[in-house]
Motif scaffolding. Structure first.
Motif, PDB file in Angstrom:
ATOM      1  N   MET A 169      45.741   0.798 -33.991  1.00  0.00           N
ATOM      2  CA  MET A 169      44.412   1.758 -33.825  1.00  0.00           C
ATOM      3  C   MET A 169      44.865   2.607 -32.699  1.00  0.00           C
ATOM      4  SD  MET A 169      42.055   0.036 -35.310  1.00  0.00           S
ATOM      5  CE  MET A 169      40.534   0.959 -34.786  1.00  0.00           C
ATOM      6  N   SER A 170      44.479   3.843 -33.072  1.00  0.00           N
ATOM      7  CA  SER A 170      44.685   4.831 -31.572  1.00  0.00           C
ATOM      8  C   SER A 170      43.311   5.847 -32.098  1.00  0.00           C
ATOM      9  CB  SER A 170      45.747   5.602 -31.996  1.00  0.00           C
ATOM     10  OG  SER A 170      45.471   6.616 -33.330  1.00  0.00           O
ATOM     11  N   TYR A 171      43.003   5.988 -30.793  1.00  0.00           N
ATOM     12  CA  TYR A 171      41.895   6.634 -30.858  1.00  0.00           C
ATOM     13  C   TYR A 171      41.551   7.817 -29.448  1.00  0.00           C
ATOM     14  CZ  TYR A 171      41.589   3.051 -27.096  1.00  0.00           C
ATOM     15  OH  TYR A 171      41.862   2.118 -26.232  1.00  0.00           O
ATOM     16  N   ALA A 172      40.707   8.509 -29.631  1.00  0.00           N
ATOM     17  CA  ALA A 172      40.414   9.295 -28.454  1.00  0.00           C
ATOM     18  C   ALA A 172      39.781   8.743 -27.175  1.00  0.00           C
ATOM     19  CB  ALA A 172      39.475  10.460 -28.882  1.00  0.00           C
ATOM     20  N   PRO A 173      40.117   9.027 -26.191  1.00  0.00           N
ATOM     21  CA  PRO A 173      39.523   8.430 -24.980  1.00  0.00           C
ATOM     22  C   PRO A 173      38.244   8.611 -24.791  1.00  0.00           C
ATOM     23  CG  PRO A 173      41.075   9.883 -24.193  1.00  0.00           C
ATOM     24  CD  PRO A 173      41.082  10.012 -25.889  1.00  0.00           C
ATOM     25  N   ALA A 177      35.076   7.801 -25.216  1.00  0.00           N
ATOM     26  CA  ALA A 177      33.920   7.106 -25.912  1.00  0.00           C
ATOM     27  C   ALA A 177      32.693   7.505 -25.915  1.00  0.00           C
ATOM     28  CB  ALA A 177      33.889   5.529 -25.036  1.00  0.00           C
ATOM     29  N   GLN A 178      31.964   7.461 -27.015  1.00  0.00           N
ATOM     30  CA  GLN A 178      30.665   8.188 -27.167  1.00  0.00           C
ATOM     31  C   GLN A 178      29.557   7.281 -26.447  1.00  0.00           C
ATOM     32  OE1 GLN A 178      30.226   7.977 -31.482  1.00  0.00           O
ATOM     33  NE2 GLN A 178      32.064   9.825 -31.552  1.00  0.00           N
ATOM     34  N   SER A 179      28.797   7.930 -26.079  1.00  0.00           N
ATOM     35  CA  SER A 179      27.806   7.227 -25.274  1.00  0.00           C
ATOM     36  C   SER A 179      26.386   7.265 -26.309  1.00  0.00           C
ATOM     37  CB  SER A 179      27.311   7.810 -24.083  1.00  0.00           C
ATOM     38  OG  SER A 179      26.259   7.082 -23.285  1.00  0.00           O
ATOM     39  N   LEU A 210      46.625   5.165 -40.618  1.00  0.00           N
ATOM     40  CA  LEU A 210      46.367   5.581 -39.084  1.00  0.00           C
ATOM     41  C   LEU A 210      46.832   7.149 -39.043  1.00  0.00           C
ATOM     42  CD1 LEU A 210      47.989   2.706 -37.299  1.00  0.00           C
ATOM     43  CD2 LEU A 210      45.575   2.811 -38.095  1.00  0.00           C
ATOM     44  N   LEU A 268      46.188  -4.536 -31.119  1.00  0.00           N
ATOM     45  CA  LEU A 268      45.091  -3.643 -31.368  1.00  0.00           C
ATOM     46  C   LEU A 268      45.894  -2.242 -31.195  1.00  0.00           C
ATOM     47  CD1 LEU A 268      42.502  -2.579 -31.218  1.00  0.00           C
ATOM     48  CD2 LEU A 268      42.703  -2.849 -28.856  1.00  0.00           C
ATOM     49  N   LEU A 313      35.760   4.106 -34.091  1.00  0.00           N
ATOM     50  CA  LEU A 313      37.067   3.634 -33.568  1.00  0.00           C
ATOM     51  C   LEU A 313      37.280   4.141 -32.126  1.00  0.00           C
ATOM     52  CD1 LEU A 313      39.561   4.871 -36.326  1.00  0.00           C
ATOM     53  CD2 LEU A 313      38.417   2.706 -36.056  1.00  0.00           C
ATOM     54  N   PRO A 314      36.417   5.076 -31.588  1.00  0.00           N
ATOM     55  CA  PRO A 314      36.452   5.383 -30.090  1.00  0.00           C
ATOM     56  C   PRO A 314      35.909   4.064 -29.337  1.00  0.00           C
ATOM     57  CG  PRO A 314      35.810   7.271 -31.206  1.00  0.00           C
ATOM     58  CD  PRO A 314      35.798   6.265 -32.256  1.00  0.00           C
ATOM     59  N   SER A 339      37.882   1.367 -27.530  1.00  0.00           N
ATOM     60  CA  SER A 339      38.296   1.454 -25.939  1.00  0.00           C
ATOM     61  C   SER A 339      37.639   0.535 -25.126  1.00  0.00           C
ATOM     62  CB  SER A 339      38.063   2.925 -25.434  1.00  0.00           C
ATOM     63  OG  SER A 339      36.518   3.071 -25.456  1.00  0.00           O
ATOM     64  N   LEU A 346      19.983   9.762 -28.180  1.00  0.00           N
ATOM     65  CA  LEU A 346      20.128  10.797 -27.630  1.00  0.00           C
ATOM     66  C   LEU A 346      20.200  12.125 -28.104  1.00  0.00           C
ATOM     67  CD1 LEU A 346      23.034   9.137 -25.266  1.00  0.00           C
ATOM     68  CD2 LEU A 346      20.719   9.419 -24.684  1.00  0.00           C
ATOM     69  N   CYS A 382      43.516   8.707 -37.568  1.00  0.00           N
ATOM     70  CA  CYS A 382      42.700   8.254 -36.454  1.00  0.00           C
ATOM     71  C   CYS A 382      42.899   9.363 -35.392  1.00  0.00           C
ATOM     72  CB  CYS A 382      43.473   6.941 -36.215  1.00  0.00           C
ATOM     73  SG  CYS A 382      43.055   5.675 -37.229  1.00  0.00           S
ATOM     74  N   PHE A 434      41.692  -5.842 -36.532  1.00  0.00           N
ATOM     75  CA  PHE A 434      42.836  -6.492 -35.532  1.00  0.00           C
ATOM     76  C   PHE A 434      42.171  -7.576 -34.739  1.00  0.00           C
ATOM     77  CE2 PHE A 434      39.343  -4.759 -32.697  1.00  0.00           C
ATOM     78  CZ  PHE A 434      38.860  -3.446 -33.382  1.00  0.00           C
ATOM     79  N   HIS A 448      29.430   0.420 -22.696  1.00  0.00           N
ATOM     80  CA  HIS A 448      29.413   1.780 -21.968  1.00  0.00           C
ATOM     81  C   HIS A 448      27.837   2.237 -22.394  1.00  0.00           C
ATOM     82  CE1 HIS A 448      33.768   2.190 -20.816  1.00  0.00           C
ATOM     83  NE2 HIS A 448      33.412   0.701 -20.801  1.00  0.00           N
ATOM     84  N   GLY A 449      26.703   1.530 -22.861  1.00  0.00           N
ATOM     85  CA  GLY A 449      25.758   2.191 -23.013  1.00  0.00           C
ATOM     86  C   GLY A 449      25.589   2.492 -24.368  1.00  0.00           C
ATOM     87  N   THR A 450      26.660   2.060 -25.325  1.00  0.00           N
ATOM     88  CA  THR A 450      26.382   2.165 -26.667  1.00  0.00           C
ATOM     89  C   THR A 450      25.293   1.233 -27.327  1.00  0.00           C
ATOM     90  OG1 THR A 450      28.683   2.862 -26.577  1.00  0.00           O
ATOM     91  CG2 THR A 450      27.769   2.640 -28.981  1.00  0.00           C
TER      92      THR A 450
END
Lengths: 208, 277
Positions: free
Chosen positions: A19-23, A25-27, B274, A15, B229-230, B233, B196, B277, B254, B98-100
């Motif tokens: 993949m790389s991503y911004a930490p 996380a959207q809510s 990538l 993984l 992609l986020p 996490s 939201l 990303c 993946f 996380h609420g998504t």
């Protein structure tokens, strides 16, 4: 297995490498529904089951070989040289949407006389503005013996159909090796009205 | 319509049934070396469960427990145990994402529909397994539960549809005991809302997940479609799950269901896929 997610440890191999991503996380909230739980009449109104049993003895050609080229439906054929058996990862342009044969079901009768035999594709049916589905029926001696969605019910699928994706594929060679014998397709939910419209077109195409 | 086909690939029998329910179509596919005709009755029994699910969970009917809950005519403690169980599972998935994925954050009251379809596919498949039909695939309009084998010793081979091109499969995965779910808006338009922000822009064109639980797969696919992609996490923390995400013209995948990249592919992917990303 249903409780597997209680285990808070473990990561998916590879993984981090892919993949790389911004930490952050959207809510965001999800409201996807079934698009019509209960949209149908009460269960008591369900149509009676039509059962057909096919055995090799009473229909020697019950399972004709699936031949995608036997249909008149436009099938994307990738002519780019990069999609051979060992294609490289390339950025391919997004192709135009597949042309929809409006109101003209395609036919692929294996025999030209006698009872209908073979596979028949329904139209790519649309429900309202959105929603597409295509149904394929298999006819043996004038009787529907199978119905598949998206025309890939347990049939040989040519690798060229697989490699014709607009999405750059990192493992096209591996896909070609796996592509035969696909049992089922995962995709976004379609509506029963789109399904039935395509099925009706396939039945008309078969002359049933 | 049900069909029993003798002697297909590998000499196995196959029974296929399509059930119209929930405004869509659910396909049953049962395989074995020899299937007796009792398989069709067993499929009908399993299909009847799908209609029972509708009587519990339809938000389009006035006479369901979930509607009573949504309208405030009943509270959670008055729900049938199965409804309480599903809502409890939804709470867990809400926490995991996380609420998504949040069935409570929609207009009109709690709506677990984004979980129920995949969950019901699991239960329907397991009902057939309990009847002795151990090789089963239930495709609930794109959300699939697989049990057993497709043919002798062989895994189920599942294709992932191209978001727009109905004739193209962008990837396949081979599984024995797994659920596969795909979320996208190409079939029914922009039906997924972010309450939201009020926006309907999804991060991805398509999100497919493979894992051990159908209900979770259904919900996780939608959550990843929204988060993009986020979302990986939190998705990465789930053992046994795999993803295939289509973002623009790029496929990201993946997990064990899609295999690790070879070193050569990795190098190429790093260069070409990538960067953005």
């Amino acid at each position: 297995m249903k409780r597997a997610f209680f285990v808070g440890t473990g990561t998916l191999v590879g993984l981090a490498a892919t993949m790389s991503y911004a930490p952050s996380a959207q809510s965001i909230e999800s409201t996807e529904g079934l698009g019509g739980l209960g949209a149908l009449p009460a269960p008591a109104a369900t149509a009676p089951v039509d059962t057909t049993v096919v055995t090799p003895s009473d229909s020697p050609s019950a399972i004709p070989t699936y031949d995608p080229s036997a249909t008149a439906t436009p099938t994307p054929v990738d002519t780019k040289p990069g999609n051979g058996p060992q294609p490289k990862v390339t950025k391919t342009p997004k192709p135009k949407a597949t042309a929809t044969p409006s109101g003209s079901p395609t036919t692929a009768p294996i025999e030209t006389s006698g009872p209908a035999n073979g596979d028949f594709l329904g139209t790519i049916a649309r429900a309202g503005v959105y929603g597409t589905v295509q149904v394929q029926i298999r006819v043996t001696n004038g009787v529907i013996t199978d119905i598949g969605v998206l025309a890939y019910p347990d049939r040989e699928v040519e690798s060229q159909q697989i490699s014709a994706s607009a999405i750059p594929q990192l493992r096209t060679a591996a896909l070609a090796a796996q592509s035969a014998n696909i049992a089922s397709i995962s995709g976004a939910s379609y509506t029963s009205s789109a399904y039935k419209a395509s099925l009706q077109a396939a039945i008309r195409a078969a002359g049933l | 319509m049900s069909t029993l086909i003798r002697d297909i690939h590998g000499g196995w029998d196959r029974a296929v049934h399509q059930e119209e329910v929930w405004g869509t179509v659910v396909t049953f596919d049962v395989r074995d070396q020899h299937l007796d005709e009792g398989v069709l009755a067993a499929i009908d029994e399993s299909a009847a469960f799908l209609h029972q699910v509708d009587r519990w969970f339809s938000t389009y009917r006035i006479d369901t427990p979930i509607t009573a809950l949504r309208m405030g005519f009943a509270d959670l403690s008055q729900m049938p145990p199965v409804v309480q169980d599903v809502l409890h599972r939804c709470e867990l998935v809400k926490a995991l994402t996380h609420g998504t994925f949040d069935p409570w954050a929609v207009d009109g009251g709690v709506d677990p529909s984004g979980f129920v379809k995949g969950w019901a596919a699991d239960v329907a498949a397991d009902k057939l397994v309990a009847q002795g039909y151990t090789n089963v695939a239930v495709n609930a309009a794109g959300d699939i539960t697989c049990r057993g084998e497709q043919s002798e010793g062989q895994p189920w081979v599942i294709g992932i549809r191209h978001p727009e091109d109905i004739h193209t499969i962008v990837a396949t995965t081979e599984v024995f005991e797994s659920a596969i779910a795909t979320s996208g808006e190409y079939e029914r338009g922009k039906h997924i809302v972010n309450p939201l922000t009020g926006r309907r822009d999804m991060a991805l064109r398509s999100a497919t997940v493979v894992g051990p639980d159908g209900g979770m797969a259904d919900a996780l696919a939608t959550a990843l479609l929204i988060a993009g992609l986020p979302g990986v996490s939190w998705f990465a923390a789930l053992p046994g799950w795999s993803g295939y995400l289509i973002e623009g013209e790029t496929a990201h995948f993946f997990g064990p269901a899609f295999g690790p990249l070879s070193s050569a592919e990795m190098a190429e992917a790093t260069e070409q896929e990538l960067v953005q990303c």
